[in-house]
Write a protein that holds these residues in place. Structure first.
Motif, PDB file in Angstrom:
ATOM      1  N   ILE A   1       0.856  -1.193   0.000  1.00  0.00           N
ATOM      2  CA  ILE A   1       0.000   0.000   0.000  1.00  0.00           C
ATOM      3  C   ILE A   1       0.888   1.238   0.000  1.00  0.00           C
ATOM      4  O   ILE A   1       1.679   1.436   0.926  1.00  0.00           O
ATOM      5  CB  ILE A   1      -0.947  -0.010   1.217  1.00  0.00           C
ATOM      6  CG1 ILE A   1      -1.768  -1.321   1.227  1.00  0.00           C
ATOM      7  CG2 ILE A   1      -1.877   1.216   1.192  1.00  0.00           C
ATOM      8  CD1 ILE A   1      -2.638  -1.500   2.450  1.00  0.00           C
ATOM      9  N   GLY A   2       0.760   2.074  -1.033  1.00  0.00           N
ATOM     10  CA  GLY A   2       1.605   3.253  -1.166  1.00  0.00           C
ATOM     11  C   GLY A   2       1.144   4.440  -0.335  1.00  0.00           C
ATOM     12  O   GLY A   2       1.888   4.931   0.514  1.00  0.00           O
ATOM     13  N   PRO A   3      -0.058   4.965  -0.549  1.00  0.00           N
ATOM     14  CA  PRO A   3      -0.468   6.232   0.056  1.00  0.00           C
ATOM     15  C   PRO A   3      -0.988   6.124   1.495  1.00  0.00           C
ATOM     16  O   PRO A   3      -1.396   5.041   1.941  1.00  0.00           O
ATOM     17  CB  PRO A   3      -1.617   6.717  -0.853  1.00  0.00           C
ATOM     18  CG  PRO A   3      -1.736   5.730  -1.956  1.00  0.00           C
ATOM     19  CD  PRO A   3      -1.041   4.478  -1.531  1.00  0.00           C
ATOM     20  N   GLU A   4      -0.997   7.259   2.175  1.00  0.00           N
ATOM     21  CA  GLU A   4      -1.429   7.300   3.575  1.00  0.00           C
ATOM     22  C   GLU A   4      -2.934   7.131   3.757  1.00  0.00           C
ATOM     23  O   GLU A   4      -3.377   6.588   4.769  1.00  0.00           O
ATOM     24  CB  GLU A   4      -0.962   8.595   4.253  1.00  0.00           C
ATOM     25  CG  GLU A   4      -1.493   9.908   3.675  1.00  0.00           C
ATOM     26  CD  GLU A   4      -0.709  10.431   2.470  1.00  0.00           C
ATOM     27  OE1 GLU A   4       0.055   9.647   1.865  1.00  0.00           O
ATOM     28  OE2 GLU A   4      -0.875  11.620   2.131  1.00  0.00           O
ATOM     29  N   LEU A   5      -3.727   7.584   2.772  1.00  0.00           N
ATOM     30  CA  LEU A   5      -5.184   7.568   2.995  1.00  0.00           C
ATOM     31  C   LEU A   5      -5.736   6.161   3.231  1.00  0.00           C
ATOM     32  O   LEU A   5      -6.402   5.938   4.239  1.00  0.00           O
ATOM     33  CB  LEU A   5      -5.910   8.246   1.824  1.00  0.00           C
ATOM     34  CG  LEU A   5      -6.142   9.753   1.987  1.00  0.00           C
ATOM     35  CD1 LEU A   5      -6.769  10.345   0.738  1.00  0.00           C
ATOM     36  CD2 LEU A   5      -7.014  10.040   3.204  1.00  0.00           C
TER      37      LEU A   5
END
Ligand code: AMP
Ligand code: GLY
Length: 423
Positions: A70-74
Motif C-alpha cells: 500500500i503506497g499512500p497514507e489515505l
C-alpha cells in the motif's frame, strides 16, 4: 509471485518497477496505477479507488497476489491493511492504529513525548480562542499544523503573529475539513531537513539510505510547499554516525513505544527530521509510508530484492534477514510539474520525448499521467519524476537534467536547483 500495488503516483510507479526487478516477481497489478504502470512490462492497471477495500481484496484473491503493497497514507489511515489481513492476505504497510502516527499530528506528538524522541515543543488545541491566547505568549516564527491528513497543505510556518493567528482561524473555520478541528502549535526549528525512511517488522527497524527532499515549489526553496519537487540519496547531511544516532534516539524508541501500546507496526516508518546547525536530529513529522519523491531516488539504489525484504517484515524475520545491499553512487530525482501546481493547473497535455529520455540512461517515473493508445497525457500536478544515477550526486543530477531536455509538455515546470544544498 504476483504483487498488488495500491496507489497511482510516482512512488507507486517506482514501487512496481522495483518489485519487478526481483527474479521472484512475475506480475504487478496497480490499483489504480497511472500511465507509467500501464506501459511497464509485466504490469497492468486496475481502475478501482484506493479506498475500495472489497474490490482490492477481490483483486488480491483472484489474481492471486502473494503480497499487497500500500503506497499512500489515505488507505492506510482508513484501515486497508487490517481489512486485507483479516481475509488472509499478506500486506506491506502498517495497521490503522499504527497509521495514526501520520494521520494525527497530536497523536504523533504524544507518542514522541512518551518515547523521549527529540522533537519541537508543542501544544494541542481544540478551539481557536485558547490557541490565539497561547500565540500571544510565543515568539515568531512559529508553526501551526492542522492535526489530520491535509495532503501536505496543513502546515503554516508563520513569520508574523498575524500570519499565525490567520492560520489558526482558517483551520478552525474548516479550511482543511475535519483535519483542522484540532491544531498543533509548535516551536520553529531551524536547520536542514532530511528524510530517513526505515523498514520494520514491528521488532527490528532498519533505515534505508537517507534522502533529502525539496518541498518548496520555487528555486532557492521559495514559495508554497508541495508534495516534493525533487530528492536525492544518499544525502551527505546524514553521516553514518548521525544515522546511528537517529537509530538510537528516533527509530528504536518509536518501535518500542508502538509495541508498548500494543500496536504491531509493520511497513515503512518515515522520519522527517530537522538536523540542527549543531548536528542534532529532531523529528518534524512521521509518515506511515514511503515518501514521494524520496522513493524515486532511494529504491533505484537498492540491490536487495524489495519483495524479499517486504516479506521478511510481514513474517517478522527482519532481524535474521541479511543487511540491505545498495548500489554504489548516488541517485537524484527531479519532478516535472504542470505550471500552477500546487495551486490549480491545466491537464490533458500530450507528453513527448519519454523514450528518448530513458535512452540516455535516466529512469522516468510517471506520476499524474494517463496512457492512451499512442500517447501519454498529463493528469495531475506532479507529472513525472526523472531519476539519474551516477558515481556521485553531481553526475546523477547531470544525467537527470540531460534526460529532461528531451521531454516536453505544455506548461512544464521544474526546479533547476535540485541538490543545491549539497553541491
Ligand atoms: P510536516 O507536514 O509536518 O512535515 O510539515 C511540512 C513542512 O513544514 C516541513 O517539511 C518543514 O519544512 C516545515 N515544518 C514543519 N514543522 C516545522 C517546525 N517545527 N519548524 C520548522 N519547520 C517546520
Ligand atoms: N516528500 C514528502 C512526503 O512524501 O511526505
Amino acid at each position: 509471485m504476483n504483487v498488488v500495488v495500491v496507489g497511482g503516483g510516482g512512488r507507486e510507479h517506482t514501487l512496481a518497477w522495483a518489485l519487478l526487478r526481483s527474479p521472484q516477481v512475475t506480475e504487478v497489478v496497480c490499483i489504480p496505477g497511472n500511465g507509467g504502470t500501464a506501459n511497464l512490462p509485466r504490469c497492468r492497471n486496475l481502475t478501482l479507488a484506493e479506498t475500495d477495500f472489497a474490490g482490492i481484496a477481490r483483486c488480491a484473491l483472484e489474481t492471486p497476489a502473494e503480497l499487497v503493497v500500500i503506497g499512500p497514507e489515505l488507505p492506510l489511515a482508513a484501515g486497508l491493511t487490517d481489512y486485507l489481513q483479516a481475509r488472509g492476505i499478506k500486506v506491506f504497510g502498517p495497521c490503522q492504529a499504527g497509521a495514526q502516527i501520520e494521520a494525527s499530528k497530536a497523536w504523533a506528538k504524544q507518542l514522541m513525548v512518551e518515547a523521549g524522541i527529540p522533537t519541537a515543543q508543542a501544544r494541542v488545541f481544540t478551539a481557536a480562542e485558547p490557541a490565539l491566547a497561547y500565540l500571544r505568549t510565543q515568539p515568531v516564527p512559529i508553526v501551526i499544523k492542522a492535526d489530520g491528513l491535509a495532503a501536505g497543505k496543513g502546515v503554516t510556518v508563520a513569520h508574523s503573529r498575524q500570519e499565525a493567528d490567520q492560520a489558526v482561524l482558517d483551520s478552525f473555520a474548516g479550511k482543511f475539513g475535519d483535519a483542522g478541528h484540532q491544531v498543533v502549535i509548535e516551536e520553529f526549528m531551524s536547520g536542514q531537513e532530511a528524510s530517513v525512511l526505515a523498514i520494520t517488522d514491528g521488532q527490528t527497524i532498519r533505515p534505508l539510505l537517507p534522502a533529502q527532499d525539496h518541498k518548496a515549489i520555487g528555486e532557492g526553496d521559495t514559495g508554497p510547499n508541495t508534495g516534493g519537487m525533487g530528492a536525492y540519496a544518499p544525502t551527505p547531511v546524514v553521516t553514518p554516525e548521525l544515522l546511528e544516532q537517529i537509530q538510537r534516539q528516533v527509530l528504536d524508541p518509536a518501535i518500542a513505544t508502538f509495541r508498548r501500546r500494543g500496536i504491531d507496526y509493520r511497513g515503512i516508518l518515515y522520519a522527517g527530521l530537522m538536523i540542527s546547525p549543531t548536528g542534532e536530529p529532531r523529528v518534524v513529522e512521521f509518515n506511515c509510508r514511503f515518501g514521494d519523491p524520496e522513493t524515486q531516488a532511494v529504491l533505484p539504489l537498492l540491490k536487495t530484492p524489495l519483495d524479499q525484504v517486504m516479506l521478511a517484515c510481514i513474517e517478522g524475520r527482519l532481524q535474521s534477514f541479511p543487511p540491505l545491499e545498495w548500489y554504489a553512487g548516488a541517485a537524484a530525482c527531479v519532478v516535472l510539474a504542470a505550471a500552477g501546481y500546487p495551486g490549480s493547473y491545466p491537464q490533458g497535455m500530450a507528453i513527448t520525448g519519454l523514450d528518448q529520455a530513458s535512452a540516455g540512461g535516466a529512469l522516468v517515473f510517471q506520476a499524474g499521467t494517463e496512457a492512451e493508445a499512442h500517447r501519454t497525457l498529463t493528469r495531475g500536478g506532479r507529472v513525472l519524476g526523472v531519476t539519474g544515477l551516477g558515481e556521485d550526486l553531481a553526475t546523477a543530477l547531470a544525467t537527470a537534467y540531460s534526460a529532461i531536455a528531451a521531454i516536453h509538455f505544455d506548461h512544464m515546470y521544474y526546479r533547476r536547483d535540485i541538490g543545491h544544498r549539497v553541491l
